[in-house]
Design an enzyme around this catalytic site. Structure first.
Site, PDB file in Angstrom:
ATOM      1  N   GLY A  45      33.140  37.706  33.729  1.00  0.00           N
ATOM      2  CA  GLY A  45      33.926  38.450  34.707  1.00  0.00           C
ATOM      3  C   GLY A  45      34.762  37.462  35.501  1.00  0.00           C
ATOM      4  O   GLY A  45      34.373  36.305  35.675  1.00  0.00           O
ATOM      5  N   GLN A  50      39.845  34.479  42.396  1.00  0.00           N
ATOM      6  CA  GLN A  50      39.335  33.248  41.794  1.00  0.00           C
ATOM      7  C   GLN A  50      40.422  32.432  41.104  1.00  0.00           C
ATOM      8  O   GLN A  50      40.202  31.275  40.749  1.00  0.00           O
ATOM      9  CB  GLN A  50      38.225  33.565  40.779  1.00  0.00           C
ATOM     10  N   CYS A  98      28.665  32.110  38.723  1.00  0.00           N
ATOM     11  CA  CYS A  98      30.034  32.437  39.088  1.00  0.00           C
ATOM     12  C   CYS A  98      30.902  31.231  38.745  1.00  0.00           C
ATOM     13  O   CYS A  98      30.518  30.093  39.038  1.00  0.00           O
ATOM     14  CB  CYS A  98      30.104  32.731  40.586  1.00  0.00           C
ATOM     15  N   LEU A  99      32.051  31.484  38.133  1.00  0.00           N
ATOM     16  CA  LEU A  99      32.917  30.370  37.729  1.00  0.00           C
ATOM     17  C   LEU A  99      33.415  29.573  38.936  1.00  0.00           C
ATOM     18  O   LEU A  99      33.755  28.402  38.797  1.00  0.00           O
ATOM     19  CB  LEU A  99      34.094  30.884  36.891  1.00  0.00           C
ATOM     20  N   HIS A 140      29.307  42.302  41.195  1.00  0.00           N
ATOM     21  CA  HIS A 140      29.591  40.888  41.495  1.00  0.00           C
ATOM     22  C   HIS A 140      31.098  40.678  41.706  1.00  0.00           C
ATOM     23  O   HIS A 140      31.512  40.041  42.678  1.00  0.00           O
ATOM     24  CB  HIS A 140      29.066  40.019  40.334  1.00  0.00           C
ATOM     25  N   GLU A 141      31.891  41.239  40.791  1.00  0.00           N
ATOM     26  CA  GLU A 141      33.351  41.060  40.898  1.00  0.00           C
ATOM     27  C   GLU A 141      33.924  41.833  42.085  1.00  0.00           C
ATOM     28  O   GLU A 141      34.829  41.359  42.768  1.00  0.00           O
ATOM     29  CB  GLU A 141      34.042  41.485  39.598  1.00  0.00           C
ATOM     30  N   HIS A 144      33.819  39.927  45.143  1.00  0.00           N
ATOM     31  CA  HIS A 144      34.913  38.951  45.299  1.00  0.00           C
ATOM     32  C   HIS A 144      36.112  39.580  46.007  1.00  0.00           C
ATOM     33  O   HIS A 144      36.775  38.934  46.815  1.00  0.00           O
ATOM     34  CB  HIS A 144      35.384  38.428  43.936  1.00  0.00           C
TER      35      HIS A 144
HETATM   36 NI    NI Z   1      32.015  35.284  40.610  1.00  0.00          NI
END
Ligand code: NI
Length: 187
Positions: A45, A50, A98-99, A140-141, A144
């Protein structure tokens, strides 16, 4: 085009992302780049903040989880202006990463069933029920887009254990094998 990913600690990850309209410039290109960036970094995701764009868009592809989670099969979706309408079902823990927070994996508790509304990349509106891993990644997304990173959902004790690691990420000492955004020098 692969875009550099913003590190934990940067202001854009704490902002509330802005909804867009269907004439938003270059949105198809941005979405294509987000998928390319996510796949190159082996993510499941990725939210627009991000990649340093504070708009309400995220992409998800959890097909790789289909052996353990049947709901993940073929689940590749773009979410524009998503809304989380209802959360239900049992809460369950899953080790999230998470990236923007490389090398950190922590159990996070989330609801297992959610009702969502969103536009797809053709700006067609959908209302869906998501479950299991699909619901997990959506939440999760979606966080963000609310300016929230998953580590903020951990207990204060757990976060204090991670403090050093999070500082290393924020100041650029942690170097994952994908491209992260170069930090701007503080004056
Ligand atoms: Ni993330």
């Amino acid at each position: 085009m692969i875009l550099p990913i913003v590190r934990y600690g940067q202001a854009v990850l704490r902002q509330i992302a802005t909804p867009i309209n269907k004439d938003h410039p270059n949105i198809k290109e941005l979405i294509a780049n987000m998928y390319e960036t996510m796949y190159a970094a082996h993510g499941i995701g990725l939210a627009a903040p991000q990649v340093d764009v504070s708009i309400a868009v995220f992409v998800v592809d959890v097909d790789g989880f289909k052996e353990d989670y049947p709901e993940a099969a073929g689940f590749k979706r773009t979410f524009i202006n998503p809304e989380l309408l209802e959360q239900s079902g049992e809460e369950w823990y899953f080790s999230e990463g998470c990236l923007s927070v490389p090398e950190v994996h922590e159990d996070v508790k989330r609801k297992s069933v959610i009702k969502v509304r969103y536009f797809d990349e053709d700006f067609v509106q959908h209302t869906d029920i998501l479950t299991g891993i699909s619901a997990r990644v959506f939440q999760h997304e979606y966080d963000h887009l609310q300016g929230k990173v998953f580590v903020e959902r951990l207990s204060p004790l757990r976060r204090s254990f991670l403090k050093r690691k999070l500082t290393d990420i924020a100041v650029g000492r942690t170097m994952p094998d994908y491209k992260m955004k170069t930090l701007q020098r503080k004056r």
